[in-house]
Design a protein around this motif. Structure first.
Motif, PDB file in Angstrom:
ATOM      1  N   LYS A  82       0.815  -1.218   0.000  1.00 25.51           N
ATOM      2  CA  LYS A  82       0.000   0.000   0.000  1.00 25.51           C
ATOM      3  C   LYS A  82       0.850   1.271   0.000  1.00 25.51           C
ATOM      4  O   LYS A  82       0.324   2.362  -0.180  1.00 25.51           O
ATOM      5  CB  LYS A  82      -0.918   0.004   1.221  1.00 25.51           C
ATOM      6  N   ASP A 261      -9.807  12.248  -2.180  1.00 26.00           N
ATOM      7  CA  ASP A 261      -8.871  11.171  -1.856  1.00 26.00           C
ATOM      8  C   ASP A 261      -8.408  11.271  -0.401  1.00 26.00           C
ATOM      9  O   ASP A 261      -8.223  10.251   0.286  1.00 26.00           O
ATOM     10  CB  ASP A 261      -7.663  11.196  -2.801  1.00 26.00           C
ATOM     11  N   ARG A 263     -10.227  12.667   2.031  1.00 28.54           N
ATOM     12  CA  ARG A 263     -11.404  12.270   2.810  1.00 28.54           C
ATOM     13  C   ARG A 263     -11.501  10.743   2.901  1.00 28.54           C
ATOM     14  O   ARG A 263     -11.758  10.189   3.972  1.00 28.54           O
ATOM     15  CB  ARG A 263     -12.678  12.837   2.178  1.00 28.54           C
ATOM     16  N   LYS A 264     -11.265  10.072   1.785  1.00 29.25           N
ATOM     17  CA  LYS A 264     -11.342   8.609   1.768  1.00 29.25           C
ATOM     18  C   LYS A 264     -10.289   8.008   2.697  1.00 29.25           C
ATOM     19  O   LYS A 264     -10.572   7.061   3.440  1.00 29.25           O
ATOM     20  CB  LYS A 264     -11.142   8.105   0.342  1.00 29.25           C
ATOM     21  N   ARG A 265      -9.089   8.551   2.669  1.00 30.37           N
ATOM     22  CA  ARG A 265      -8.008   8.048   3.518  1.00 30.37           C
ATOM     23  C   ARG A 265      -8.353   8.222   5.000  1.00 30.37           C
ATOM     24  O   ARG A 265      -8.173   7.309   5.802  1.00 30.37           O
ATOM     25  CB  ARG A 265      -6.714   8.792   3.171  1.00 30.37           C
ATOM     26  N   GLN A 267     -11.331   8.615   6.332  1.00 32.12           N
ATOM     27  CA  GLN A 267     -12.478   7.772   6.681  1.00 32.12           C
ATOM     28  C   GLN A 267     -12.054   6.314   6.913  1.00 32.12           C
ATOM     29  O   GLN A 267     -12.610   5.630   7.777  1.00 32.12           O
ATOM     30  CB  GLN A 267     -13.542   7.839   5.584  1.00 32.12           C
ATOM     31  N   GLN A 268     -11.056   5.845   6.169  1.00 39.53           N
ATOM     32  CA  GLN A 268     -10.548   4.487   6.375  1.00 39.53           C
ATOM     33  C   GLN A 268      -9.917   4.351   7.761  1.00 39.53           C
ATOM     34  O   GLN A 268     -10.143   3.357   8.463  1.00 39.53           O
ATOM     35  CB  GLN A 268      -9.541   4.128   5.288  1.00 39.53           C
ATOM     36  N   VAL A 269      -9.129   5.363   8.133  1.00 41.58           N
ATOM     37  CA  VAL A 269      -8.529   5.353   9.469  1.00 41.58           C
ATOM     38  C   VAL A 269      -9.619   5.394  10.531  1.00 41.58           C
ATOM     39  O   VAL A 269      -9.553   4.684  11.553  1.00 41.58           O
ATOM     40  CB  VAL A 269      -7.564   6.553   9.628  1.00 41.58           C
ATOM     41  N   TYR A 270     -10.631   6.223  10.299  1.00 37.90           N
ATOM     42  CA  TYR A 270     -11.761   6.349  11.237  1.00 37.90           C
ATOM     43  C   TYR A 270     -12.447   4.997  11.451  1.00 37.90           C
ATOM     44  O   TYR A 270     -12.698   4.575  12.587  1.00 37.90           O
ATOM     45  CB  TYR A 270     -12.735   7.382  10.679  1.00 37.90           C
ATOM     46  N   LYS A 271     -12.726   4.272  10.357  1.00 40.01           N
ATOM     47  CA  LYS A 271     -13.413   2.977  10.461  1.00 40.01           C
ATOM     48  C   LYS A 271     -12.545   1.946  11.175  1.00 40.01           C
ATOM     49  O   LYS A 271     -13.033   1.158  11.995  1.00 40.01           O
ATOM     50  CB  LYS A 271     -13.788   2.482   9.056  1.00 40.01           C
ATOM     51  N   GLN A 272     -11.241   1.948  10.872  1.00 46.11           N
ATOM     52  CA  GLN A 272     -10.337   0.996  11.524  1.00 46.11           C
ATOM     53  C   GLN A 272     -10.284   1.238  13.026  1.00 46.11           C
ATOM     54  O   GLN A 272     -10.330   0.295  13.824  1.00 46.11           O
ATOM     55  CB  GLN A 272      -8.939   1.112  10.910  1.00 46.11           C
ATOM     56  N   THR A 275     -13.629   0.208  14.780  1.00 46.30           N
ATOM     57  CA  THR A 275     -13.736  -1.248  14.938  1.00 46.30           C
ATOM     58  C   THR A 275     -12.807  -1.750  16.031  1.00 46.30           C
ATOM     59  O   THR A 275     -13.182  -2.571  16.872  1.00 46.30           O
ATOM     60  CB  THR A 275     -13.397  -1.952  13.607  1.00 46.30           C
TER      61      THR A 275
END
Length: 477
Positions: A82, A261, A263-265, A267-272, A275
């Motif tokens: 990645k 892009d 925002r997407k990055r 949001q991914q950290v936020y979801k991880q 969880t």
């Protein structure tokens, strides 16, 4: 003149000094005397194209100024698919390495030399001296740190111009160990980029505060409330003395709206994190152990010795191996130190991010290896400053000996001390006590002797980020 040997025309010292100040804007505000002192404590390199200047995860903290040519920065883990593959190129006059210098953390990138490269490598101590005494130098270094920290952690695809609005809102805030940065239920009005130190994230569960995670310098917290437009879902506290860069929430939200892009990055950290926090919230016992470790100051450690008391059989092989490896003077005390649940913290060096022992060392005898080991070299004069400055009592003044017991002599005749037992060398008037501490057996290919000598696997060394791997198991028993 010897320092300037790698610079074309460097034999003309006054002209080379003028050239350096002209080409390196960071050094422009300082006086000629300050420049001479700074360069005498620096090294000048002319690496061949493609040579590695430092590697990802190195534990070095010097800073480099580009006098000539260019360098290529390859951010992130080269083995992670990645990680962006396109390098960032820096040219004459720019500098790099300030991220690790300020945060005390491992290198976040690999840097290789480009064509016609000449760089000035300066020690952390020298640059900090300049930053404290010359406002212009401090401002240039801190602005660069802030911009690159945002680019590497939040918005890798954004230019300095794209981030200018967010950078203008930045303010530096300082927190004492245990201080609250924001509280669960607060309004989300900012993002906090951890510049130095570390923080814990906790939540109110069952009427008490339970630690869910640990976040070190170089990362950020507070994005969850900004992304969700909901109140803070957790409390963030400084694990040790911590500095953060506060980025205002409105400017951050505008950045997200302009760059999908980014925002997407985020949001991914936020979801991880959401969880992960939910999973850890199911194991409050593990959070209790983390709280205990943080109270023992392990939030500023980079490599700490822990003992699983459920496996330890009190054989003291760890201490004996340490003494046998280090001239008869053990650098750890297994029995000393606190215990919580199955986790015991013996008296042994933590190899701090910003080692307290390095302060006020007259001969500059304490160093850090690229792998992270903090060690004391033979120039130690036995002044005892490091022993007094260490808050964890892991440094002692002792006399080492090269004499070691012979295994065959002991087996065949029974003469001499048992191999691995503590040696007590005869002291002479000429013997001088010197500071001794754990150096993680830096010269042994097999790693720390204490860990290798443990017959049950109870002794282990780890970074704070890996605490949960142990505490989750201990908390579940």
């Amino acid at each position: 003149r010897e320092k300037f040997a790698a610079i074309p025309g460097g034999e003309d010292v006054p002209a080379t000094l003028a050239l350096i100040q002209q080409r390196v804007p960071m050094l422009a505000p300082i006086t000629q005397l300050q420049l001479r002192e700074f360069l005498l404590d620096s090294d000048i390199h002319a690496p061949a194209e493609g040579d590695t200047i430092f590697r990802y995860k190195d534990y070095t903290n010097s800073i480099y100024s580009i006098l000539q040519g260019e360098v290529h920065i390859h951010p992130g883990d080269p083995d992670d698919p990645k990680t962006p593959r396109a390098p960032i190129t820096l040219t004459q006059g720019q500098f790099f390495g300030e991220m690790s210098l300020i945060s005390g953390r491992r290198r976040s990138a690999t840097v290789t030399a480009g064509s016609d490269c000449v760089v000035i490598e300066s020690s952390r101590r020298s640059l900090l001296t300049l930053m404290y005494s010359v406002e212009g130098v401090r401002r240039v270094v801190e602005e660069s740190f802030l911009l690159r920290a945002i680019q590497s952690q939040i918005a890798p695809g954004c230019s300095a111009e794209d981030l200018s609005e967010l950078v203008r809102t930045a303010t530096i805030e300082k927190y004492a160990a245990g201080a609250e940065i924001f509280h669960e239920g607060d309004e989300g009005d900012c993002l906090q980029l951890i510049r130095r130190g570390s923080v814990t994230i906790s939540r109110e569960l069952g009427g008490r505060e339970v630690v869910l995670s640990y976040v070190p310098a170089g990362q950020y917290v507070g994005e969850m409330a900004l992304v969700s437009d909901a109140p803070r879902t957790a409390t963030v506290r400084a694990a040790v003395s911590t500095e953060t860069v506060r980025l205002e929430g409105d400017a951050f939200k505008r950045l997200l709206s302009r760059h999908p892009d980014v925002r997407k990055r985020v949001q991914q950290v936020y979801k991880q994190r959401l969880t992960s926090d939910m999973d850890r919230g199911q194991q409050p016992e593990a959070g209790d152990i983390i709280s205990f470790l943080i109270q023992q100051g392990l939030g500023e450690a980079t490599d700490v010795l822990l003992i699983d008391e459920s496996l330890c059989i009190r054989c003291d092989y760890c201490e004996r191996a340490c003494a046998d490896t280090h001239g008869g003077v053990s650098r750890l005390d297994r029995e000393a130190g606190p215990t919580f649940a199955h986790v015991h913290v013996p008296t042994s060096c933590r190899h701090c991010e910003h080692p307290h022992c390095m302060k006020e060392c007259p001969p500059d005898a304490i160093h850090r290896n690229p792998n992270g080991e903090v060690y004391i070299d033979d120039t130690c004069i036995g002044c005892g400053n490091c022993e007094k400055n260490c808050p964890y009592g892991v440094i002692q003044m002792g006399v080492e000996t090269k004499r070691r017991p012979s295994l065959w002599t002991w087996l065949l005749t029974g003469l001499g001390p048992e191999p691995g037992s503590e040696l007590k060398p005869k002291k002479k008037e000429s013997d001088q006590k010197k500071a001794v501490k754990c150096d993680m057996c830096k010269d042994l290919a097999g790693g720390p002797a204490c860990v290798r000598a443990c017959p049950t696997g109870a002794a282990l060394r780890m970074s704070p980020e890996a605490f949960f791997e142990v505490t989750e198991n201990a908390g579940g028993e």
